[in-house]
Design an enzyme around this catalytic site. Structure first.
Site, PDB file in Angstrom:
ATOM      1  N   HIS A  34       0.811  -1.229   0.000  1.00 31.85           N
ATOM      2  CA  HIS A  34       0.000   0.000   0.000  1.00 31.85           C
ATOM      3  C   HIS A  34       0.844   1.279   0.000  1.00 31.85           C
ATOM      4  CE1 HIS A  34      -3.615  -2.293   0.452  1.00 31.85           C
ATOM      5  NE2 HIS A  34      -3.307  -2.756   1.635  1.00 31.85           N
ATOM      6  N   ASP A  86      -3.212 -10.548  -2.222  1.00 32.56           N
ATOM      7  CA  ASP A  86      -3.752  -9.973  -0.974  1.00 32.56           C
ATOM      8  C   ASP A  86      -5.177  -9.481  -1.251  1.00 32.56           C
ATOM      9  OD1 ASP A  86      -2.533  -8.578   1.806  1.00 32.56           O
ATOM     10  OD2 ASP A  86      -4.205  -7.473   0.916  1.00 32.56           O
ATOM     11  N   HIS A 101      -6.674  -6.892  -0.373  1.00 36.99           N
ATOM     12  CA  HIS A 101      -6.777  -5.454  -0.635  1.00 36.99           C
ATOM     13  C   HIS A 101      -6.023  -5.108  -1.922  1.00 36.99           C
ATOM     14  CE1 HIS A 101      -7.151  -5.911   3.812  1.00 36.99           C
ATOM     15  NE2 HIS A 101      -8.155  -5.067   3.618  1.00 36.99           N
ATOM     16  N   ASP A 113      -5.221 -12.546   3.523  1.00 45.33           N
ATOM     17  CA  ASP A 113      -6.452 -11.997   4.103  1.00 45.33           C
ATOM     18  C   ASP A 113      -7.689 -12.209   3.233  1.00 45.33           C
ATOM     19  OD1 ASP A 113      -5.193 -10.257   2.386  1.00 45.33           O
ATOM     20  OD2 ASP A 113      -5.159  -8.547   3.768  1.00 45.33           O
TER      21      ASP A 113
HETATM   22 ZN   LIG Z   1      -4.510  -6.947   2.813  1.00 46.02          ZN
END
Ligand SMILES: [Zn+2]
Length: 307
Positions: free
Chosen positions: A121, A158, A160, A242
């Protein structure tokens, strides 16, 4: 033998009580990997030169200046630093660049970096989402610029969107970036219309509730053909766990065996296009059991592929 790169300083990046990205995550992952026969390598500190492949010096210095002498301080609402965070972040990046060195030199068939904080991120000049530096993007640039590769691919599974990696590789024609992620979900980016300056970014949004069977089809239809066509000389993985059904931060329905399947399939494509050269780095995963079980399945498949 598959290399496992890690460093105890990853445990000294301390976040406030109740924060999901906590030192226990790394502890659990390392414990789960303990029985496996792996080439254990101490992660070095990253070279500043490598950080500068993705972040301006002013940003790097600003992060360093924020590191407190005690306690934890926030860089934004989610992203905290403590006295050990600088070394931890540099070990995370150093693990990934050293893993690239090892795999390209033929010293390991593939590698997994068990480190924290995560990286995908972190944008060019912005720490966010628990991340300080764009570890996997820096590893990609290291492979391209320090080793002279012409094409690398990054696959980010992931849950996200890898907004930071996308930002850091947006204009990098030599890097294919593929991100599968739940949508809608924080950070909100990652639509199919975001394609990069050279059409080399491929976003695969997945609706909440998407299970492993649907994920497998989407990868078979959209990701593996794209990887074969691009034919990278090295495959990097942003391995977040996740998307697991037990994860508290998201709502996908993958199971541990789905991470095993996906790892095996990615290794098979890597076998076809780049001699099996894979470097994987830990991103998210916030249910300790699901995380450690899935990370173990992931590394078992790397090890199997590297035999
Ligand atoms: Zn994540």
């Amino acid at each position: 033998m598959t290399a496992l790169l890690t460093h105890a300083e990853g445990l000294s990046h301390i976040t406030p009580d109740g924060h999901p990205e906590r030192a226990a995550r790394l502890d659990h992952v390392l414990h789960a990997l303990e029985p496996l026969d792996l080439d254990r390598v101490t992660a070095p500190l990253a070279e500043i030169e490598d950080l500068e492949r993705c972040h301006p010096r002013g940003y790097i210095d600003a992060v360093r200046a924020k590191i407190p002498s005690r306690g934890s301080v926030p860089l934004d609402a989610d992203t905290w630093v403590s006295p050990g965070s600088w070394s931890a972040a540099l070990r995370a990046v150093g693990a990934a660049t050293r893993a690239v060195d090892m795999v390209l030199a033929g010293d390991a068939p593939n590698a997994f970096c068990a480190t924290r904080p995560p990286g995908h991120h972190a944008e060019t000049e912005r720490a966010m989402g628990f991340c300080l530096f764009g570890t996997v993007a820096i590893a990609a640039k290291h492979a391209l610029d320090a080793h002279g590769l012409s094409r690398v691919a990054v696959v980010d599974f992931d849950v996200h969107h890898g907004n930071g990696t996308q930002d850091l590789l947006w204009t990098e024609e030599r890097a294919l970036f593929v991100s599968s992620h739940q949508s809608p979900l924080w950070p909100g980016s990652g639509s199919e219309q975001e394609r990069g300056a050279h059409g080399q970014i491929c976003n695969l949004p997945l609706a909440p509730g998407t299970d492993g069977a649907v994920m497998r089809r989407r990868y078979e239809d959209h990701v593996f053909p794209r990887l074969r066509e691009f034919a990278p000389e090295l495959l990097l993985i942003s391995a977040g766990f996740d998307a697991h059904e037990d994860d508290p931060l998201a709502n996908l329905g993958w199971e541990t065996e789905d991470f095993r399947w996906l790892t095996r399939a990615l290794c098979e494509v890597a076998d076809e296009v780049c001699g099996g050269r894979v470097v994987s780095t830990l991103e998210g995963g916030y249910d300790l059991s699901a995380l450690s079980e899935s990370a173990r399945a992931h590394v078992e498949e790397l090890r199997e592929a590297g035999r």
